[in-house]
Motif scaffolding. Sequence first.
Motif, short mmCIF file in Angstrom:
data_model
loop_
_atom_site.label_atom_id
_atom_site.label_comp_id
_atom_site.label_asym_id
_atom_site.label_seq_id
_atom_site.Cartn_x
_atom_site.Cartn_y
_atom_site.Cartn_z
N GLU A 1 2.53 4.16 -12.68
CA GLU A 1 2.92 4.54 -14.04
C GLU A 1 1.77 5.22 -14.78
OE1 GLU A 1 3.39 1.72 -12.61
OE2 GLU A 1 5.46 1.06 -12.89
N GLY B 1 6.57 3.32 -0.82
CA GLY B 1 6.53 3.13 -2.28
C GLY B 1 7.10 4.33 -3.01
N ARG B 2 8.22 4.10 -3.71
CA ARG B 2 8.89 5.24 -4.36
C ARG B 2 8.15 5.70 -5.61
NH1 ARG B 2 15.29 3.83 -4.55
NH2 ARG B 2 15.44 2.39 -2.81
N ARG B 3 7.57 4.75 -6.36
CA ARG B 3 6.96 5.14 -7.63
C ARG B 3 5.74 6.04 -7.44
NH1 ARG B 3 7.75 1.05 -12.39
NH2 ARG B 3 9.87 0.42 -11.98
N THR B 4 4.97 5.75 -6.38
CA THR B 4 3.81 6.60 -6.10
C THR B 4 4.26 8.02 -5.75
OG1 THR B 4 2.49 4.73 -5.38
CG2 THR B 4 1.85 6.88 -4.52
N GLN B 5 5.46 8.13 -5.19
CA GLN B 5 5.97 9.46 -4.82
C GLN B 5 6.45 10.25 -6.03
OE1 GLN B 5 9.14 8.17 -2.22
NE2 GLN B 5 7.73 7.40 -0.66
N LEU B 6 6.68 9.56 -7.17
CA LEU B 6 7.37 10.22 -8.27
C LEU B 6 6.62 10.26 -9.60
CD1 LEU B 6 10.82 8.66 -7.43
CD2 LEU B 6 10.30 11.10 -7.42
N LEU B 7 5.81 9.23 -9.89
CA LEU B 7 5.29 9.12 -11.26
C LEU B 7 3.98 9.86 -11.53
CD1 LEU B 7 6.29 5.39 -11.97
CD2 LEU B 7 7.38 7.44 -12.87
#
Lengths: 464, 193
Positions: free
Chosen positions: B97, B123-129
């Motif tokens: 984040e 880890g999806r968040r590392t790919q997107l945020l």
Amino acid sequence: MSRGRPAGYARAAADTIRNKPQIRSAVTAATKSFDAHRREAWSQIDVDAWRDWCRDVKQHVVTHLDRYLEEAEAKLLANGVRVHWAESAEEALAVLGAVVDEAGIRRVVKAKSMLTEELGVNEYLEGRGVHVRETDLGEYIIQLLGEPPSHIVGPAIHRSLDDSRRLFHEHFGTPMDSSPEALAATARQALREEFLAADLGISGGNFLVAETGTLALIENEGNIRLSTSAPPVHVAFVGIEKLLPRIADLSGFLQITARAATGQPIGNYVSLISGPRRAGEIDGPETVHVVLVDNGRTRLLGEDVAWEALRCVRCGACLNICPVYRQTGGHPYGFTYSGPIGAILAPGLLGLEEAMPLPFASSLCGACADVCPVRIPIPDILLHWRERAVEAGLVPASERLGMRAYAALAERPRAFAAAGAGLRFVPWALGGRALPVLGGWSGERAPPELSPRPFHRLWKEGIE
Amino acid sequence: MSARDRILERVRAVLPSREDAAHPGPFLGWRAGPLASDVPGWFSEMFTKAGGEVVRVGSPGLASAWLADFAAGFGTASVGATLPADLIPQLAIAPPEVAELGVSMGRGAVAETGSLILDARDGRRTQLLPPTHVVLVRVEDVHATLADALDHVSHDLPSAVGLHSGPSKSADIGQITVTGVHGPGRVLALIVG
Ligand code: SF4
């Protein structure tokens, strides 16, 4: 976010053309650019073979729909997905209501989805006091404006840069001369907070693979990936016709859909979702629901001609090339789906009477059939609905009489020539408007320039 | 009768009057890809065209050196769960984040579409945020076609696979393309080997 009804089409279209010329120019420019990109992207591939293949796979799915629905359901369940079936919009919303109650949902982020527009998901959630935020930038813009989408791929194509500047100025106090980058950064920040605070993400589904129970979602911004990754619960609404047999089939469909829609080789982000977060995964939703929605699709399947519309992948290529759609954008159609695909879906999904006069909102030029990646014979289906409308007495008497008079004349060459010659002397402004059928048409248009000699004479004399 | 049974019953009532259409078999695409003899080169061309950046290095050691150098321009990083330990940049690790840089281990890549294949287990968040995203891919995991890649991943599907084909973009504001709308505005493929 009222959408009107198809019955208001003629008046709404005339109003748009007369009073909102900026909509026509924005929509025409955007659709021409989409279409130019499609043409370029298609010139790079063996497009006829690709389109044949995609048509055949979809035709296979639709003619084996029961088998693939059952296979998909079994796989989804095995993957830990909670599967629901809904015959109508009311049933689909009731499923959502139960999820909201069970999980105590207060904040929702939504990925762009035409099916959720069709079902009225936003109004339903707002009515229950749930905060719901569209996260696709175009959808976000029209949500702030209180408008429905105007195009199935580019929901805000009818709005200019200045419209967005004004909107963001009112909502966020950004300067009136902000760059598109600055406006996008403002939206990114506002929506980032929404993603991280939401307890539910809602999406549609471009494809559902029966073999593996995998939902495929296509987008460019990353908002669908975030909506289906950040909140603890994900609900996907999927039309029952969205199935594909095998995961290998995605290789053709992901590519042709993007090439047809925007000319890209593939959507910038594709999500392939096969269930909730598993043991050992560090993030992702703990609960995933898939709602399989009928809402008129089995009725359309029962239509002997129009059923082929169930192959549609919602790429928007037929809207982009349609000379009628380009004049007004999607709002006057008064239906979730606009343009040529909307005109053939509406009678199937809503019933013919409710869909009138959309099958007539076309010049039958045939351009849509030439671009459709799954080769839906749109003009044939339009003609079919028109015939059915005439049979059912849904066409105004003046139009029926006019058509009958035209048919009588057309069968008698001499009388036809004489009538044609006579028409050349009818003053456009007065006579043109009084004529049946042509009246409504001539009211909105400049008179055509007549060639000095009529066509039948040129034909006889040999056209130089 | 449930909604499910009524829907299936209506479908089954109609299908006998519809002619059975056969599945046409595998998608053949353009048969031989334009650059099929140089698959990583083909990937680079397609990924770059979509606005992504490609860095090619010959060995994991060189990848680690390049990454250390690149990471020096950032304050914090969020890293993928399956990234080899010797490739984790020497930065303060932060949650996705707030991290300035995301570094993921790619499951592979697709040449014909210019796509990185990202697995939820990393880890999806590392790919997107994070606003900048570096994805490591072993050169042997670059597939020529999407069909090859899907066949490969289908044998071991996580809860989500993401295909990322360039930086996040949108043309929803006045039809002008902007990048970095929700996902990363800058994305680099680090091809190793
Ligand atoms: S009818 Fe064909 S061209 Fe139109 S949206 Fe559907 S798939 Fe695309």
